[in-house]
Design an enzyme around this catalytic site. Structure first.
Site, short mmCIF file in Angstrom:
data_model
loop_
_atom_site.label_atom_id
_atom_site.label_comp_id
_atom_site.label_asym_id
_atom_site.label_seq_id
_atom_site.Cartn_x
_atom_site.Cartn_y
_atom_site.Cartn_z
N PHE A 183 0.83 -1.20 0.00
CA PHE A 183 0.00 0.00 0.00
C PHE A 183 0.86 1.25 0.00
O PHE A 183 1.85 1.34 0.74
CB PHE A 183 -0.92 0.02 1.23
N HIS A 184 0.49 2.23 -0.82
CA HIS A 184 1.18 3.52 -0.83
C HIS A 184 0.28 4.59 -1.43
O HIS A 184 -0.53 4.32 -2.30
CB HIS A 184 2.50 3.45 -1.59
N LEU A 185 0.43 5.79 -0.91
CA LEU A 185 -0.25 6.95 -1.46
C LEU A 185 0.76 7.78 -2.24
O LEU A 185 1.86 8.04 -1.76
CB LEU A 185 -0.83 7.83 -0.35
#
Length: 146
Positions: A107-109
């Site tokens: 997960f990453h923004l």
């Protein structure tokens, strides 16, 4: 084949960055997240906010971690705006799943500064959906809330 949250994180580049086993230009870190510059930025200043604990997507994040990741992304966006990189906008972008263009399954923004004429576009072919279909979609989603 994609990883699940319970599978090994061996080979995950973001886990390696978090563990300081791979290089990154770190902007911010705390006990929960690391924010670092994207190796393949779409604009100058493009950075990623990554939880330290491996999670593939939104479904794999616990609520406190999710809240903190989004909060740090907000702070990174504010810092970019106040920096010497005079952007005129910010996109906070999430790719959750292969169909949503996720390529690193941790997960990453993305926090992406936007500049006039920067050449990066997100222009969908918009088609208005009938109200009855929208109401049905809304009910399906409501039924799945837990």
């Amino acid at each position: 084949m994609t990883q699940t949250a319970t599978s090994t994180t061996q080979g995950c580049i973001f886990c390696a960055i978090v563990a300081r086993q791979a290089e990154a230009s770190v902007v911010y870190e705390d006990e929960t997240v690391v924010a670092f510059m994207s190796l393949h930025p779409v604009t100058p200043g493009h950075l990623l906010v990554v939880p330290r604990k491996h999670a593939v997507g939104l479904e794999d994040l616990d609520a406190p971690t999710s809240t903190h990741v989004w909060s740090v992304a907000h702070e990174m966006a504010r810092a970019i705006r106040r920096s010497a990189m005079p952007c005129e906008g910010i996109n906070v972008f999430l790719c959750d799943g292969e169909a949503a263009f996720q390529t690193v399954f941790h997960f990453h923004l993305h926090v992406i500064p936007r500049y006039p004429g920067d050449g990066w576009t997100i222009i969908p072919d918009e088609v208005e959906r009938e109200r009855s279909l929208l109401d049905n979609d809304a009910q399906v989603i409501k039924d799945a809330l837990v």
